[in-house]
Enzyme design. Structure first.
Site, PDB file in Angstrom:
ATOM      1  N   GLU A 161       6.714 -10.226   0.823  1.00  0.00           N
ATOM      2  CA  GLU A 161       5.451 -10.813  -0.098  1.00  0.00           C
ATOM      3  C   GLU A 161       5.932 -11.802  -0.817  1.00  0.00           C
ATOM      4  O   GLU A 161       6.155 -11.469  -2.191  1.00  0.00           O
ATOM      5  CB  GLU A 161       5.138  -9.522  -0.995  1.00  0.00           C
ATOM      6  CG  GLU A 161       4.471  -8.059   0.007  1.00  0.00           C
ATOM      7  CD  GLU A 161       3.881  -7.136  -1.008  1.00  0.00           C
ATOM      8  OE1 GLU A 161       3.867  -7.237  -2.072  1.00  0.00           O
ATOM      9  OE2 GLU A 161       3.235  -6.370  -0.269  1.00  0.00           O
ATOM     10  N   GLU A 350       3.792  -2.788   5.965  1.00  0.00           N
ATOM     11  CA  GLU A 350       3.436  -1.716   4.944  1.00  0.00           C
ATOM     12  C   GLU A 350       2.096  -1.479   5.054  1.00  0.00           C
ATOM     13  O   GLU A 350       1.093  -2.378   4.808  1.00  0.00           O
ATOM     14  CB  GLU A 350       3.762  -2.496   3.394  1.00  0.00           C
ATOM     15  CG  GLU A 350       5.481  -2.403   3.184  1.00  0.00           C
ATOM     16  CD  GLU A 350       5.546  -3.130   1.880  1.00  0.00           C
ATOM     17  OE1 GLU A 350       4.715  -2.774   1.012  1.00  0.00           O
ATOM     18  OE2 GLU A 350       6.788  -3.751   1.635  1.00  0.00           O
TER      19      GLU A 350
HETATM   20  C1  FCB Z   1       3.949  -3.717  -2.130  1.00  0.00           C
HETATM   21  C2  FCB Z   1       5.638  -3.940  -2.147  1.00  0.00           C
HETATM   22  C3  FCB Z   1       6.354  -2.680  -1.999  1.00  0.00           C
HETATM   23  C4  FCB Z   1       5.486  -1.559  -2.673  1.00  0.00           C
HETATM   24  C5  FCB Z   1       4.091  -1.536  -2.294  1.00  0.00           C
HETATM   25  C6  FCB Z   1       3.429  -0.256  -2.777  1.00  0.00           C
HETATM   26  O1  FCB Z   1       3.329  -4.814  -2.648  1.00  0.00           O
HETATM   27  O2  FCB Z   1       5.965  -4.822  -1.280  1.00  0.00           O
HETATM   28  O3  FCB Z   1       7.576  -2.850  -2.265  1.00  0.00           O
HETATM   29  O4  FCB Z   1       5.649  -1.571  -3.910  1.00  0.00           O
HETATM   30  O5  FCB Z   1       3.425  -2.568  -2.644  1.00  0.00           O
END
Ligand code: FCB
Length: 440
Positions: A161, A350
């Site tokens: 990110e 994620e």
């Molecule tokens: C993302 C992050 C991760 C976690 C999730 C919920 O933005 O990459 O580390 O905090 O959100």
């Protein structure tokens, strides 16, 4: 899903490890921010997190029971190189090397993220992402990692990110720091250069496949009309002045070798970064796979004039504890638009949710909303794959409840509940649900 499709879980070093001074680790910006008490909700500290540094064996057993094929985790730069650009800390390296061995012994493929927000504090003091010299320090860090474990880890992800590494209550600088538009563009550019340096180093190991994991809310067309679909696509890759949350500014230079045309149009010339000769070539060396973290989507419709309009979710919309709208179709449209544009093997690195987890007297957590969330999102991802996206894997965020950055320990995302007083791990219903879903 194809046979080689990989099911995994994801974590990040600062969110789970704890052990802030153990075995020679030096400070990161998160250690400093949590000490201060001003930045992290309820003055929660980073120092213990899940104590996974010392309890990795337990976490590995959990992963074995879960039956995942891959574990995505990040390395803490300040554990491996003192203060980010000082001496090599052999103990830190040995720690990660053993962790990799243990995973491989368990038939769990390591997916390593090189940078998941924990900037060494001393580098921050030297200007952090604003100082182009960070590329030298990052390159050296990656060389040290590759020398130690490159031969046995087949998948590396350079940045998690990158959109969130730009400060102001996000993940990569200290919130009180103030940056001008030019500063911010310079930070993006330096970060992209670090990515390029990392790719060059990683490429020396033939076994390594290289990925990159940006984020951004996916875009969901409000209706299935051609106009709305086009509007959603346009909005997803749009560039707006002063907004560095989008996908294209961070991904086009890597995949296409230049910032999007609109980036040069919306920025004033004096706000553009200093792009030196050779920079874009360095940034755009080929990578092998493209990742995206997706939690929610924004609904978009055509404005009737070839443009787009973001519309509010309808009145029945459901939100997670993060106030993120539950929008499973984001896992259809996000991958679809990204694959169309970048054409690389694709991973969801994620996806998951924070809901209210109540632990019962007999130590169970009946988190059915999380099970439903996971089920619905995966269903949509599968649909995208059936429609042609070359999807290679899905990583659930997260294996464990952990430190949710500025939110402290209150927002739980784990398939496994963590008692933050005792560090006991208790699998939630969603753990068994996911286990069943991914069973071969
Ligand atoms: C993302 C992050 C991760 C976690 C999730 C919920 O933005 O990459 O580390 O905090 O959100």
């Amino acid at each position: 899903m194809k046979n080689e499709f990989i099911w995994g879980v994801a974590t990040a070093a600062t969110q789970i490890e704890g052990a802030p001074n153990q075995d020679g680790k030096t400070e990161t910006i998160w250690d400093v921010m949590s000490k201060d008490g001003a930045f992290i909700s309820d003055s929660h500290q980073v120092d213990t997190a899940d104590d996974s540094y010392n309890k990795f064996n337990e976490d590995l057993e959990l992963m074995k029971e879960l039956g995942v094929g891959a574990y995505r985790f990040s390395l803490n730069w300040a554990r491996i190189i003192k203060d980010g650009d000082g001496e090599i800390n052999q103990k830190g390296l040995d720690y990660y090397s053993k962790l990799v061995d243990d995973l491989l012994d368990a038939n769990i493929e390591p997916y390593i993220t090189l940078f998941h927000w924990d900037l060494p504090y001393e580098l921050y003091k030297k200007g952090g992402w604003l100082n182009r010299d960070i590329t030298k320090a990052f390159k050296r860090y990656v060389e040290v990692v590759v020398d130690a474990i490159g031969h046995k880890v087949n998948h590396f992800i350079t940045f998690n990110e990158p959109q969130c590494i730009l400060g102001a209550r996000l993940g990569g600088t200290i919130p009180e720091a103030k940056y001008s538009a030019r500063d911010r563009n310079t930070m993006v550019h330096n970060l992209l250069l670090c990515h390029g340096e990392a790719v060059k180093v990683l490429r020396k190991c033939k076994n390594i496949k290289i990925g990159y994991a940006p984020c951004n809310d996916a875009r969901i067309p409000l209706t299935s009309s051609k106009e709305d679909i086009e509007a959603a696509r346009q909005s997803y890759f749009d560039v707006r002045r002063g907004d560095l949350s989008g996908v294209s500014v961070f991904s086009d230079p890597i995949i296409f070798g230049n910032y999007p045309k609109k980036y040069y149009e919306v920025n004033r010339i004096e706000d553009l970064p200093d792009i030196k000769e050779g920079d874009l070539e360095l940034i755009s060396q080929p990578i092998d796979f493209y990742c995206q973290n997706i939690y929610q989507g924004l609904y978009v419709k055509s404005d009737g004039n070839g443009g787009y309009k973001i519309v509010k979710p309808n009145k029945n919309a459901v939100y997670t504890l993060m106030n993120w709208v539950v929008s499973p179709e984001s896992l259809y449209w996000g991958p679809k638009f990204l694959y169309e544009r970048y054409k690389l093997p694709f991973y969801i690195t994620e996806n998951g949710c924070s809901v209210t987890d109540i632990i019962t007297e007999d130590k169970k957590v009946h988190d059915s909303p999380r099970c439903e969330y996971i089920k619905q999102y995966i269903y949509q991802f599968k649909k995208a794959i059936d429609d042609g996206v070359d999807g290679r894997g899905y990583f659930c965020w997260s294996l464990l409840d952990n430190l949710e950055w500025f939110e402290g320990y209150k927002k739980r995302f784990g398939l496994v509940y963590v008692d933050f007083e005792t560090y006991e791990r208790i699998p939630k219903d969603s753990f068994y649900f996911y286990k069943n879903l991914i069973k071969k």
